[in-house]
Structures are given as structure tokens and as C-alpha cells.
Design a protein around this motif. Sequence first.
Motif, mmCIF file in Angstrom:
data_model
loop_
_atom_site.group_PDB
_atom_site.id
_atom_site.type_symbol
_atom_site.label_atom_id
_atom_site.label_comp_id
_atom_site.label_asym_id
_atom_site.label_seq_id
_atom_site.Cartn_x
_atom_site.Cartn_y
_atom_site.Cartn_z
ATOM 1 N N ALA A 5 0.945 -1.383 0.182
ATOM 2 C CA ALA A 5 -0.064 -0.128 -0.013
ATOM 3 C C ALA A 5 0.738 1.385 0.020
ATOM 4 O O ALA A 5 2.035 1.121 0.442
ATOM 5 C CB ALA A 5 -1.018 -0.075 1.137
ATOM 6 N N SER A 111 -3.442 5.158 4.346
ATOM 7 C CA SER A 111 -3.030 4.510 3.307
ATOM 8 C C SER A 111 -3.890 4.805 1.919
ATOM 9 O O SER A 111 -4.701 5.294 1.968
ATOM 10 C CB SER A 111 -3.283 2.990 3.770
ATOM 11 O OG SER A 111 -4.707 2.695 3.805
ATOM 12 N N TYR A 113 -5.646 2.430 0.409
ATOM 13 C CA TYR A 113 -6.669 1.420 0.112
ATOM 14 C C TYR A 113 -8.082 1.905 -0.363
ATOM 15 O O TYR A 113 -8.679 1.212 -1.216
ATOM 16 C CB TYR A 113 -6.745 0.527 1.381
ATOM 17 C CG TYR A 113 -5.800 -0.530 1.687
ATOM 18 C CD1 TYR A 113 -5.315 -1.387 0.761
ATOM 19 C CD2 TYR A 113 -5.015 -0.328 2.882
ATOM 20 C CE1 TYR A 113 -4.149 -2.212 0.844
ATOM 21 C CE2 TYR A 113 -4.045 -1.187 3.205
ATOM 22 C CZ TYR A 113 -3.695 -2.098 2.349
ATOM 23 O OH TYR A 113 -2.646 -2.772 2.514
ATOM 24 N N MET A 162 -3.496 -6.904 -3.636
ATOM 25 C CA MET A 162 -4.148 -5.642 -3.106
ATOM 26 C C MET A 162 -5.525 -5.465 -3.257
ATOM 27 O O MET A 162 -6.084 -4.908 -2.328
ATOM 28 C CB MET A 162 -3.521 -4.519 -4.228
ATOM 29 C CG MET A 162 -3.873 -3.189 -4.036
ATOM 30 S SD MET A 162 -3.018 -2.563 -2.451
ATOM 31 C CE MET A 162 -3.198 -0.827 -2.270
ATOM 32 N N ARG A 165 -7.127 -6.864 -0.397
ATOM 33 C CA ARG A 165 -6.914 -5.965 0.992
ATOM 34 C C ARG A 165 -7.824 -4.818 1.056
ATOM 35 O O ARG A 165 -8.531 -4.412 2.070
ATOM 36 C CB ARG A 165 -5.540 -5.585 1.093
ATOM 37 C CG ARG A 165 -4.549 -6.708 1.674
ATOM 38 C CD ARG A 165 -3.058 -6.283 1.809
ATOM 39 N NE ARG A 165 -2.390 -6.518 0.487
ATOM 40 C CZ ARG A 165 -1.543 -5.706 -0.134
ATOM 41 N NH1 ARG A 165 -1.354 -4.430 0.341
ATOM 42 N NH2 ARG A 165 -1.198 -5.912 -1.416
ATOM 43 N N LYS A 166 -8.089 -4.369 -0.146
ATOM 44 C CA LYS A 166 -8.665 -3.203 -0.408
ATOM 45 C C LYS A 166 -10.239 -3.465 0.034
ATOM 46 O O LYS A 166 -10.973 -2.896 0.786
ATOM 47 C CB LYS A 166 -8.954 -2.765 -1.770
ATOM 48 C CG LYS A 166 -7.751 -1.880 -2.401
ATOM 49 C CD LYS A 166 -8.097 -1.273 -3.754
ATOM 50 C CE LYS A 166 -6.786 -0.350 -4.144
ATOM 51 N NZ LYS A 166 -7.014 0.201 -5.431
#
Length: 249
Positions: A5, A111, A113, A162, A165-166
Motif C-alpha cells: 500500500a 493508506s 486502500y 492488493m 486487502r482493499k
Amino acid sequence: MNEAAITLDGWYVLHDFRSMDWVAWKMLDDEERQFAIDEFNMFMEKVNQADENKTGAHALYSIIGQKADLMLMLLRETMDELRELETEYNKLTLIAYTVPTYSYVSVVELSNYLSGESNEDPYQNPHVRSRLYPELQRSQYICFYPMDKRREGNDNWYMLPMQERKDLMLSHGKIGRSYAGKVKQIISGSVGFDDYEWGVTLFAEDVLQFKKLVYEMRFDEVSARYGEFGSFYVGTILDKEKTIKFLEV
Ligand code: VOV
């Protein structure tokens, strides 16, 4: 390699925890004790100038339970400023009558995200700036704890793609936002600075909201599967009057 991130980084943060040595403090004569209190108040006024000039922020709380009595949270533009202030604090007469119990070093972090694509410089965005360089409201209660994201077997946050996680952070953010107006959070990153990966600092007027929020998040996958937590500290605000009362013998 998995994608890290991207973080925006704001003010550097020191959380400093002390326990009072009441036996030694009580042995001082009134004049010596008054000198120590006046000197401490002068230091706090100096610290507060940065809040007024918006070049930093601070919070002074009295911690409940045996982990500490005092917690000073300092936010400054550079790690060096923090170091200088910490040294000044350490040299105060009052602080000679305390025992250091814990400290945490980090930097306010946002971050990417949940941020959409944009060509603007985020550091110029007023909303982003207010998060990275936060003005601290004098909330009645504070809650601090450090945490990690787990890296074990199948539960390894750092191996998740990614997008996954988003998606997980979206759900985390939703729960967090349902506490808008009740709990304000400052997340500070500490990878490379301290023993855990983040410091979590929460502010509220109703102390019970910390328990409700932290409990609700435990059922959310980001915390349920990936959260690992250090010690929790909860405190009540010390303004000038309360500091005097706190130090009364
Ligand atoms: C008080 C409410 C609240 C709200 C609104 C909120 C929202 C958000 C958003 C939108 C984002 C992502 C973007 C960003 O801003 O970075 C985050 C990020 C983060 N959070 Fe959060 N969080 C809250 C609250 C909140 C709590 C109570 C905790 C502790 C978790 C628990 O189980 O005890 C926490 C942790 C974190 C962490 C460690 C990160 C960084 C994760 C990383 O891997 O980078 N957080 N958080």
C-alpha cells in the motif's frame, strides 16, 4: 512481488507513559513541589504553542489502571523535534518523580486502500491534511494500543493481493464510519520505528464507545483474522486544573 500500500505520512508521534513515584513526590516540601508543578505547567504551555500555531499537537491524559499514571502524546513535524521535546520533558523536576513505563514512536499514516485515482497532490487536499496533521480536540477520554497485521500460515495479510486487502479495508472503514461523531481515530504507522506495525489512538467523550467499537471490529475479518494487539491504555484528560488536583498530596 505483492504490491505494498502507498502511505501518506504526516506528523511524527511520541506516546510517553509514566507512573508517579508518589512516595518520593510526597517527601518533597511544599515549595519544591510547587516549583515542579509550575515548571511542568510552563512546559505544557510551551508544548501547546505548537497546537496554536498548527505546527504540532499534544494530548495529556491520566491513565487508569497500573500500567501508567500519565500519558503525554506529542505530534511534531520531525522526529528530531520529538526527540528534543522528549529530552526537555525528561529533565523536568516532576518527571524525576516518575518511572517510565512505556513509549511508542510512529508517524500519522493514511493508506491508499480506499482512495480513488486522482491527479491532485494529496498533501494539498485540506481533508487529507486535517487527517495527517490533526488538531486534537480536548476529548474526555483516550484509548491507545499498538497492533500488527498477522503473518502466519494461511492468515498472512502481507501475502494478500492488493484488491483483496482493499475489499477487507472497505468493510473495516464501514464499521469505523458508523462511529462518526462518537470516536475519532488516529492511525500511526510504526514499521521500522517501534515494536508493532501501527499505533491506534482513539478519542471519545463516552468511554464506553471504545469498548463497543473495538468489540464490533473484532468480528470484522481485518481484525478477526489479521489483527494482533499489544497492551491497551485508557485515560481521562488532564487539563491544567485536573493536573494540579492529580498532583495534590
Ligand atoms: C473510529 C473509526 C475508524 C474509522 C472511520 C477507520 C477507517 C479506516 C480507513 C478508511 C482505513 C484505510 C485508509 C486509511 O485511512 O489508512 C483505516 C486504516 C486502518 N485502521 Fe481504521 N478506522 C477506525 C478505527 C480503527 C480501529 C479501532 C482500529 C484498530 C483495529 C481493531 O480491531 O481494534 C483501526 C486500525 C486501522 C489500521 C491498523 C489501519 C491501517 C491498515 C493498513 O493495512 O494500512 N482503525 N481505517
